[in-house]
Each structure stands twice: as structure tokens, then as C-alpha cells.
Design a protein around this motif. Structure first.
Motif, PDB file in Angstrom:
ATOM      1  N   ARG A 141       0.602  -1.708   0.042  1.00 17.13           N
ATOM      2  CA  ARG A 141       0.195  -0.052  -0.270  1.00 17.13           C
ATOM      3  C   ARG A 141       1.075   1.491   0.104  1.00 17.13           C
ATOM      4  NH1 ARG A 141      -5.205  -1.317   3.598  1.00 17.13           N
ATOM      5  NH2 ARG A 141      -6.432  -3.046   2.507  1.00 17.13           N
ATOM      6  N   VAL A 142       2.055   1.386  -0.100  1.00 23.02           N
ATOM      7  CA  VAL A 142       3.165   2.301  -0.669  1.00 23.02           C
ATOM      8  C   VAL A 142       2.859   2.694  -1.299  1.00 23.02           C
ATOM      9  CG1 VAL A 142       5.175   3.092  -0.582  1.00 23.02           C
ATOM     10  CG2 VAL A 142       4.746   1.435   1.114  1.00 23.02           C
ATOM     11  N   PRO A 143       2.499   4.474  -1.678  1.00 20.79           N
ATOM     12  CA  PRO A 143       1.938   5.050  -2.749  1.00 20.79           C
ATOM     13  C   PRO A 143       2.935   5.082  -4.095  1.00 20.79           C
ATOM     14  CG  PRO A 143       1.356   6.537  -0.903  1.00 20.79           C
ATOM     15  CD  PRO A 143       2.201   5.343  -0.664  1.00 20.79           C
ATOM     16  N   GLN A 144       2.464   4.644  -5.432  1.00 20.93           N
ATOM     17  CA  GLN A 144       3.468   4.612  -6.332  1.00 20.93           C
ATOM     18  C   GLN A 144       4.401   5.494  -6.419  1.00 20.93           C
ATOM     19  OE1 GLN A 144       4.217   1.355  -7.767  1.00 20.93           O
ATOM     20  NE2 GLN A 144       5.327   2.306  -9.187  1.00 20.93           N
ATOM     21  N   ASP A 145       3.482   7.072  -6.448  1.00 19.21           N
ATOM     22  CA  ASP A 145       4.342   7.634  -6.214  1.00 19.21           C
ATOM     23  C   ASP A 145       6.153   8.012  -5.711  1.00 19.21           C
ATOM     24  OD1 ASP A 145       3.004   8.778  -8.313  1.00 19.21           O
ATOM     25  OD2 ASP A 145       1.592  10.402  -6.535  1.00 19.21           O
ATOM     26  N   TYR A 146       5.663   7.203  -4.584  1.00 14.62           N
ATOM     27  CA  TYR A 146       7.602   7.464  -4.399  1.00 14.62           C
ATOM     28  C   TYR A 146       7.974   6.396  -4.565  1.00 14.62           C
ATOM     29  CZ  TYR A 146       4.651   9.097   0.410  1.00 14.62           C
ATOM     30  OH  TYR A 146       3.977   9.593   1.280  1.00 14.62           O
ATOM     31  N   MET A 147       7.729   5.506  -5.047  1.00 16.33           N
ATOM     32  CA  MET A 147       8.790   4.362  -5.647  1.00 16.33           C
ATOM     33  C   MET A 147       9.034   5.099  -6.997  1.00 16.33           C
ATOM     34  SD  MET A 147       8.503   2.259  -3.243  1.00 16.33           S
ATOM     35  CE  MET A 147       9.521   1.300  -4.089  1.00 16.33           C
ATOM     36  N   ASN A 148       7.965   5.707  -7.582  1.00 13.83           N
ATOM     37  CA  ASN A 148       9.001   6.436  -8.603  1.00 13.83           C
ATOM     38  C   ASN A 148       9.624   7.155  -8.626  1.00 13.83           C
ATOM     39  OD1 ASN A 148       6.963   5.343 -10.193  1.00 13.83           O
ATOM     40  ND2 ASN A 148       5.313   6.459 -10.002  1.00 13.83           N
ATOM     41  N   VAL A 149      10.091   8.274  -7.472  1.00 15.68           N
ATOM     42  CA  VAL A 149      10.492   9.232  -7.118  1.00 15.68           C
ATOM     43  C   VAL A 149      12.351   8.211  -6.496  1.00 15.68           C
ATOM     44  CG1 VAL A 149      11.484  11.025  -5.338  1.00 15.68           C
ATOM     45  CG2 VAL A 149      10.038  11.116  -6.321  1.00 15.68           C
ATOM     46  N   ALA A 150      11.850   7.229  -6.092  1.00 19.93           N
ATOM     47  CA  ALA A 150      12.821   6.517  -6.146  1.00 19.93           C
ATOM     48  C   ALA A 150      13.645   5.717  -6.954  1.00 19.93           C
ATOM     49  CB  ALA A 150      12.683   5.742  -4.662  1.00 19.93           C
ATOM     50  N   ARG A 151      13.076   5.476  -8.451  1.00 19.28           N
ATOM     51  CA  ARG A 151      13.822   5.212  -9.163  1.00 19.28           C
ATOM     52  C   ARG A 151      14.275   6.425  -9.946  1.00 19.28           C
ATOM     53  NH1 ARG A 151       9.135   3.074 -11.214  1.00 19.28           N
ATOM     54  NH2 ARG A 151       9.376   1.046 -10.480  1.00 19.28           N
TER      55      ARG A 151
END
Length: 305
Positions: A198-208
């Protein structure tokens, strides 16, 4: 016209409005000073209502329980009355840590033995379950791999694993710890995995975009976001572990609150059984409240008890 006369005329013309304004200002100040002050608003009267609303309902609940208990005891001679149980509790807790051998120890030693088993089994479950939950939630391959296993094994009663523990470890104490481990691990795995998913996908996009390493993704993004879910799983696990240890100790024997209850039943000492039930409930409540306090300290969300 004489220059002196003109100067006096100009001064008179200039000073008249200034004097008038000054007089008006002084008059307003005097009027304001003479104007009676509005009476001060009385402060709110001190009320004990919030205190009574917080304290009285639990007291009434305890009183209701004691009344029902007294009625049941009056109709059934096998059930001790609240007064009889209270007298037995005073004698029991006068020396809760006596030690007359392995089969005759105070209730304090039995509670500590049970807490030790719960701590060991619960701690090992946290060391395995929380990282596994992160892996399952983070990688779809491992999610597809472990989800069928978890769905198959989670509904199995922890006591059903006790014979396997006795077969493998050849001793009652590690078998009871094994049962605690099994019952504690599922809530930690499931809640942690759900939190990661449930971690927002936007966070993962920023990490990428920032090209963060997997370790930084876990420590800087996933862990703070998953912490409320993880602590919820820990709370559920500790409650289940404390429930299971009593039943496991009844079957395995030795020192522990579960074995103590069973031993008092064999001695037909019903007041001690009721005292043990209250002790088990109080210890479980303390454990849960401790974890609620930890959850409130490390999360911004309100944790419901």
C-alpha cells in the motif's frame, strides 16, 4: 500691514485647530477613562463530569461482574464466591515467589516462565516474519510463491503444531516455544506485506528517478510507511501468543501459568483457578498496552486499542 501683526494672525489661525483637536482628544480620553468597564466574563466552572464519565463506567462494569459472580456462586456450590476468592488471593500473593521444588512454585515464577517462552517464540517470529513480509510485499514473484503456503497454514490451530514440536525437539519447553513461533508469525507477515503493497506508487517512482539502492528504498521509504501496519501485526501476534502459551503449557507441563492452572484443577482448588484467569487477563492487557504505547510513540496516526 505690519509684519508682526501678520505673524500673530498666522499663529492664531494655526494654533486654534491644534488646540481644538487636543481638547477633543483629551475629552475622549477622559470619557474613556470615566466609562465604566464591562464586567469580566466569569470563567468556566470546574466540572468533574469528564472525570466521572471516564472512571465510573469501568467501576460499574466491575461491580456488575462481581454481582453476577455472586449470584452464580450462590446457586452453584462448586463456584467460590468473590469474598472466598479474595481471601485466597491475599494468601497467594503474600508470597508469590516461593520455591519448594520444580512442581511447587509460586504464581510469580509461573508467570515469568510463561513470559520467557512467549518472549523467545515471539522474538524469533518477529526476526523471521517482518523481513519475510517486506520481501513478499516488495516482489511479486515471492508474493506468488508464499501466498499459497500462508493461506494453507494460517488457519491451522497452533496447538496442532505442538506434537510436531515434541517430535522434533524431544522436549516440552522448545515445543511450547515452537507453538508460539508458529502462531505469532502469520500476523506479522501478512500485515507487513499489506503495508508494503500500500505504499504510494509515487514514492517508488521518485526512488527510481533518484536511482536509490534497495537498502535506501527499504530504510527511507518503505519502513516509515509500513511501520503502522507492522506494529498492528505485532499487537495481534502478542495477543495470540499469550493465548496459546496457556493451552500449550497445559499439555506439555513444567513451570508456567498454564501448567499451574491445570495443576490447581487436579487439586480441585477452584479459587486459585479463578485467580489465575484474572492474572492471565491482566498480563495480556499490560502487554497489549505496552505495544499500543510503542505504536503511538513511533507513528503519527492514532492507534486504537
Amino acid at each position: 500691514m505690519n509684519t508682526a501683526v501678520v505673524a500673530e494672525s498666522v499663529n492664531a489661525t494655526t494654533e486654534a485647530p491644534v488646540a481644538k483637536v487636543t481638547a477633543i482628544a483629551q475629552g475622549s480620553t477622559a470619557a474613556a477613562a470615566e466609562k465604566p468597564k464591562a464586567p469580566a466574563q466569569p470563567g468556566r466552572p470546574f466540572s468533574l463530569r469528564p472525570f466521572f464519565l471516564k472512571v465510573l463506567p469501568p467501576l460499574f462494569g466491575v461491580f456488575f461482574l462481581i454481582v453476577v459472580w455472586e449470584i452464580v456462586a450462590a446457586r452453584n456450590s462448586g463456584i467460590p464466591s468473590p469474598l472466598t476468592t479474595w481471601k485466597a488471593a491475599l494468601e497467594l500473593f503474600a508470597d508469590p515467589f516461593y520455591d519448594n521444588g520444580p512442581n511447587d512454585q509460586g504464581i510469580g515464577w509461573n508467570v515469568l516462565a510463561s513470559l520467557k517462552r512467549v518472549g523467545l517464540g515471539f522474538g524469533m517470529a518477529a526476526l523471521v516474519g517482518i523481513p519475510l513480509g517486506f520481501i513478499i510485499g516488495r516482489f511479486s514473484f515471492f508474493s506468488g510463491m508464499f501466498n499459497p503456503i500462508i493461506s494453507l497454514l494460517k488457519p491451522v490451530s497452533p496447538l496442532a503444531w505442538l506434537p510436531i514440536g515434541l517430535l522434533v525437539f524431544k522436549a516440552a519447553d522448545p515445543a511450547a516455544i515452537w507453538a508460539i513461533f508458529i502462531c505469532s508469525i502469520w500476523p506479522m507477515i501478512i500485515n507487513t506485506a499489506v503495508g508494503v503493497q500500500r505504499v504510494p506508487q509515487d514514492y517508488m517512482n521518485v526512488a527510481r528517478v533518484l536511482n536509490l539502492s534497495e537498502w535506501k528504498i527499504v530504510t527511507k521509504i518503505l519502513f516509515p510507511s509500513v511501520l503502522p501496519y507492522m506494529l498492528t501485526g505485532v499487537r495481534l501476534a502478542i495477543g495470540t501468543a499469550w493465548l496459546v502459551i496457556v493451552a500449550a503449557e497445559m499439555l506439555t507441563g513444567g513451570v508456567g501459568i498454564g501448567f499451574w492452572v491445570w495443576d490447581e484443577w487436579n487439586n480441585l482448588n477452584v479459587p486459585h483457578i479463578i485467580i489465575a484467569i484474572v492474572v492471565i487477563g491482566v498480563v495480556g492487557l499490560i502487554l497489549e498496552q505496552m505495544l499500543v504505547g510503542i505504536a503511538r510513540a513511533f507513528t503519527y496516526e492514532e492507534v486504537k486499542s
